[in-house]
Design a protein around this motif. Structure first.
Motif, PDB file in Angstrom:
ATOM      1  N   ILE A   1      35.918  44.234  30.689  1.00 30.81           N
ATOM      2  CA  ILE A   1      34.924  43.791  30.019  1.00 30.81           C
ATOM      3  C   ILE A   1      35.419  42.470  29.861  1.00 30.81           C
ATOM      4  CG2 ILE A   1      35.741  44.814  27.850  1.00 30.81           C
ATOM      5  CD1 ILE A   1      32.832  44.699  26.765  1.00 30.81           C
ATOM      6  N   THR A   2      34.521  41.508  29.493  1.00 24.94           N
ATOM      7  CA  THR A   2      35.143  40.019  29.026  1.00 24.94           C
ATOM      8  C   THR A   2      34.413  39.831  27.751  1.00 24.94           C
ATOM      9  OG1 THR A   2      35.300  39.127  31.377  1.00 24.94           O
ATOM     10  CG2 THR A   2      35.170  37.520  29.557  1.00 24.94           C
ATOM     11  N   VAL A   3      35.268  39.741  26.671  1.00 24.50           N
ATOM     12  CA  VAL A   3      34.621  39.356  25.348  1.00 24.50           C
ATOM     13  C   VAL A   3      35.041  37.894  25.116  1.00 24.50           C
ATOM     14  CG1 VAL A   3      34.471  41.644  24.852  1.00 24.50           C
ATOM     15  CG2 VAL A   3      36.582  40.389  24.344  1.00 24.50           C
ATOM     16  N   ALA A   4      34.390  37.309  24.046  1.00 26.67           N
ATOM     17  CA  ALA A   4      34.925  35.922  23.597  1.00 26.67           C
ATOM     18  C   ALA A   4      34.471  35.751  22.086  1.00 26.67           C
ATOM     19  CB  ALA A   4      33.923  34.806  24.576  1.00 26.67           C
TER      20      ALA A   4
ATOM     21  N   TRP B   1      44.861  48.645  26.431  1.00 27.61           N
ATOM     22  CA  TRP B   1      44.114  47.636  27.317  1.00 27.61           C
ATOM     23  C   TRP B   1      45.224  46.990  28.062  1.00 27.61           C
ATOM     24  CZ3 TRP B   1      38.724  47.306  27.357  1.00 27.61           C
ATOM     25  CH2 TRP B   1      38.156  47.796  26.315  1.00 27.61           C
ATOM     26  N   ASN B   2      45.029  46.304  29.249  1.00 25.72           N
ATOM     27  CA  ASN B   2      45.552  45.465  29.846  1.00 25.72           C
ATOM     28  C   ASN B   2      44.846  44.016  29.845  1.00 25.72           C
ATOM     29  OD1 ASN B   2      47.795  44.434  31.566  1.00 25.72           O
ATOM     30  ND2 ASN B   2      46.367  43.770  33.108  1.00 25.72           N
ATOM     31  N   VAL B   3      45.607  42.971  29.251  1.00 28.76           N
ATOM     32  CA  VAL B   3      44.863  41.731  29.102  1.00 28.76           C
ATOM     33  C   VAL B   3      44.931  41.083  30.503  1.00 28.76           C
ATOM     34  CG1 VAL B   3      44.736  39.467  27.950  1.00 28.76           C
ATOM     35  CG2 VAL B   3      45.465  41.561  26.644  1.00 28.76           C
ATOM     36  N   GLU B   4      44.003  41.056  31.278  1.00 26.91           N
ATOM     37  CA  GLU B   4      43.957  40.651  32.753  1.00 26.91           C
ATOM     38  C   GLU B   4      43.809  39.080  32.516  1.00 26.91           C
ATOM     39  OE1 GLU B   4      42.913  42.807  35.786  1.00 26.91           O
ATOM     40  OE2 GLU B   4      44.417  43.709  34.317  1.00 26.91           O
TER      41      GLU B   4
ATOM     42  N   VAL C   1      38.075  31.764  22.201  1.00 31.84           N
ATOM     43  CA  VAL C   1      39.102  32.488  22.823  1.00 31.84           C
ATOM     44  C   VAL C   1      38.211  33.420  23.677  1.00 31.84           C
ATOM     45  CG1 VAL C   1      40.651  34.458  22.391  1.00 31.84           C
ATOM     46  CG2 VAL C   1      40.307  32.337  20.512  1.00 31.84           C
ATOM     47  N   ILE C   2      38.577  33.607  24.982  1.00 34.82           N
ATOM     48  CA  ILE C   2      37.740  34.329  25.831  1.00 34.82           C
ATOM     49  C   ILE C   2      38.732  35.428  26.426  1.00 34.82           C
ATOM     50  CG2 ILE C   2      36.295  34.355  27.980  1.00 34.82           C
ATOM     51  CD1 ILE C   2      36.450  31.049  26.918  1.00 34.82           C
ATOM     52  N   ALA C   3      38.647  36.689  26.614  1.00 34.34           N
ATOM     53  CA  ALA C   3      39.540  37.707  27.223  1.00 34.34           C
ATOM     54  C   ALA C   3      38.909  38.617  28.018  1.00 34.34           C
ATOM     55  CB  ALA C   3      40.234  38.439  26.002  1.00 34.34           C
ATOM     56  N   LYS C   4      39.545  38.586  29.111  1.00 34.99           N
ATOM     57  CA  LYS C   4      39.157  39.535  30.273  1.00 34.99           C
ATOM     58  C   LYS C   4      39.953  40.982  29.970  1.00 34.99           C
ATOM     59  CE  LYS C   4      38.116  40.471  35.034  1.00 34.99           C
ATOM     60  NZ  LYS C   4      38.444  39.794  36.488  1.00 34.99           N
ATOM     61  N   LEU C   5      39.372  42.116  29.710  1.00 34.56           N
ATOM     62  CA  LEU C   5      40.278  43.218  29.422  1.00 34.56           C
ATOM     63  C   LEU C   5      40.027  44.268  30.578  1.00 34.56           C
ATOM     64  CD1 LEU C   5      39.420  43.141  25.503  1.00 34.56           C
ATOM     65  CD2 LEU C   5      41.580  42.191  26.786  1.00 34.56           C
ATOM     66  N   LYS C   6      41.076  44.940  30.923  1.00 32.05           N
ATOM     67  CA  LYS C   6      40.886  46.291  31.430  1.00 32.05           C
ATOM     68  C   LYS C   6      41.169  47.243  30.965  1.00 32.05           C
ATOM     69  CE  LYS C   6      42.093  46.315  35.927  1.00 32.05           C
ATOM     70  NZ  LYS C   6      43.027  46.245  36.917  1.00 32.05           N
ATOM     71  N   LEU C   7      40.553  48.541  30.669  1.00 31.05           N
ATOM     72  CA  LEU C   7      40.968  49.747  29.741  1.00 31.05           C
ATOM     73  C   LEU C   7      41.525  50.661  30.616  1.00 31.05           C
ATOM     74  CD1 LEU C   7      40.510  51.191  27.161  1.00 31.05           C
ATOM     75  CD2 LEU C   7      38.372  52.049  28.123  1.00 31.05           C
TER      76      LEU C   7
ATOM     77  N   ASN D   1      45.652  45.907  17.654  1.00 32.81           N
ATOM     78  CA  ASN D   1      46.327  45.078  18.644  1.00 32.81           C
ATOM     79  C   ASN D   1      45.788  43.628  18.776  1.00 32.81           C
ATOM     80  OD1 ASN D   1      48.456  46.992  18.782  1.00 32.81           O
ATOM     81  ND2 ASN D   1      47.160  48.165  20.344  1.00 32.81           N
ATOM     82  N   ARG D   2      46.453  42.729  18.534  1.00 29.95           N
ATOM     83  CA  ARG D   2      46.069  41.113  18.743  1.00 29.95           C
ATOM     84  C   ARG D   2      46.286  40.922  20.335  1.00 29.95           C
ATOM     85  NH1 ARG D   2      47.899  35.853  18.332  1.00 29.95           N
ATOM     86  NH2 ARG D   2      50.048  36.590  18.037  1.00 29.95           N
ATOM     87  N   VAL D   3      45.180  40.492  20.793  1.00 27.98           N
ATOM     88  CA  VAL D   3      45.052  40.190  22.093  1.00 27.98           C
ATOM     89  C   VAL D   3      45.958  38.790  22.318  1.00 27.98           C
ATOM     90  CG1 VAL D   3      43.647  39.423  24.298  1.00 27.98           C
ATOM     91  CG2 VAL D   3      42.702  41.327  22.536  1.00 27.98           C
ATOM     92  N   LYS D   4      46.970  39.031  23.404  1.00 27.06           N
ATOM     93  CA  LYS D   4      47.472  38.069  23.669  1.00 27.06           C
ATOM     94  C   LYS D   4      48.328  37.772  25.095  1.00 27.06           C
ATOM     95  CE  LYS D   4      51.185  40.029  20.792  1.00 27.06           C
ATOM     96  NZ  LYS D   4      52.400  39.793  19.683  1.00 27.06           N
ATOM     97  N   LYS D   5      48.663  36.736  25.506  1.00 26.28           N
ATOM     98  CA  LYS D   5      49.399  36.800  26.882  1.00 26.28           C
ATOM     99  C   LYS D   5      50.331  35.752  26.991  1.00 26.28           C
ATOM    100  CE  LYS D   5      47.601  37.347  31.894  1.00 26.28           C
ATOM    101  NZ  LYS D   5      48.033  38.649  31.753  1.00 26.28           N
TER     102      LYS D   5
END
Length: 302
Positions: A48-51, A265-268, A293-299, A233-237
């Protein structure tokens, strides 16, 4: 004697009925059935991609260009977009229902979440989604004597996911003193910890797939973010500059995305177009005073 037996049988029947109702509502059983832990096999991991985007509806003397904002949202190509500083029929926004207009221009579903009345209309947050929004609830956050802020909670069924996704969207207080923001963070955590008992509206939310997005007016080192870190968990890369404000020359990371600790999740991909250059055809500092802030996430694990 027959009358006595009738009452005994009736009482047994009533007890059995109550027991069965209770058994059907057993929290441990229903939580497991709602969102059981599951590790997805390689190649079958849903994405999923969320922003998140503060669109500056409340910025002084700023006249929002809804065509430009809609083009910016489309450029994100996100499944779900959470918005802050959204006007609904205020005089300063020419009486437009901004969330509705943006939904029409982007072809997405939407819900608006009122935080407070403002200039003849309402002011708050919104959620846009490529998929129907099954349910939405707005909570008024503790705001002290400052401007009222709110939290949105939406239930969205996203294809390829076994369970609904619960989207939280919020806009925290901005004052330097952080006591109000701390109380706002704790309010959100109380929902995660199931203190508010929302089972009637959002069954077994505590075990569900939850994503929290918003403008938290707090940088990574603030204790407000550390408070949220207890349950999220804060989404970061690595290598991604997370500063989002002011858009013209960002210095502070105020806008964040969090995932529930229930999931892995993996932050793709994490995109924060804050270098002043065009990204996907948009000159972002000219759209809002915040960068999205736009994140593509893989569960990986539900």
């Amino acid at each position: 004697m027959m009358k006595k037996n009738f009452w005994v049988v009736s009482l047994i029947g009533l007890f059995s009925l109550c027991f069965n109702v209770y058994a059907d509502d057993d929290l441990v059983k229903t939580q497991y059935q709602s969102s059981p832990n599951k590790v997805y096999a390689e190649g079958k991991q849903p994405q999923i991609t969320v922003a998140n985007y503060n669109i500056a509806g409340g910025l002084r003397k700023h006249k929002m260009d809804l065509d430009l904002v809609a083009n910016a949202i489309k450029a994100m190509n996100a499944d779900i977009v959470t918005l802050e500083e959204v006007d609904q029929k205020t005089s300063r926004s020419d009486g437009l229902d901004q969330a509705k207009v943006l939904a029409e221009k982007t072809g997405m579903h939407y819900v608006f979440g009122k935080a407070t009345e403002m200039k003849g209309g309402n002011y708050g947050n919104a959620i846009l989604s490529k998929y129907p929004i099954e349910k939405n609830k707005v909570f008024l956050l503790p705001s002290g004597s400052f401007e009222q802020r709110s939290l949105m909670l939406s239930k969205i069924n996203v294809p390829s996911f076994d369970s609904p996704i619960y989207i939280f969207n919020s806009h925290f207080d901005w004052h330097e003193e952080d006591e109000v923001r701390m109380s706002q963070a704790r309010f959100i955590n109380s929902i995660v910890f199931d203190d508010l008992d929302l089972d009637d509206e959002f069954p077994n939310l505590a075990t569900g797939i939850m994503i929290l997005l918003g403008d938290f007016n707090s940088v990574e080192s603030d204790r407000v973010i550390k408070e949220l870190d207890k349950y999220w968990n804060r989404v970061k890369k690595d290598g991604v500059d997370t500063r989002t404000w002011p858009a013209g020359n960002p210095g502070l990371d105020l806008d964040h995305i969090f995932t529930s600790r229930n999931q892995v999740w993996n932050v793709e991909q994490l995109t924060i177009p804050n270098d002043g250059n065009e990204w996907n055809g948009i000159k972002w500092p000219l759209v809002s005073d915040h960068i999205p802030v736009i994140a593509k996430l893989k569960l990986l694990e539900q």
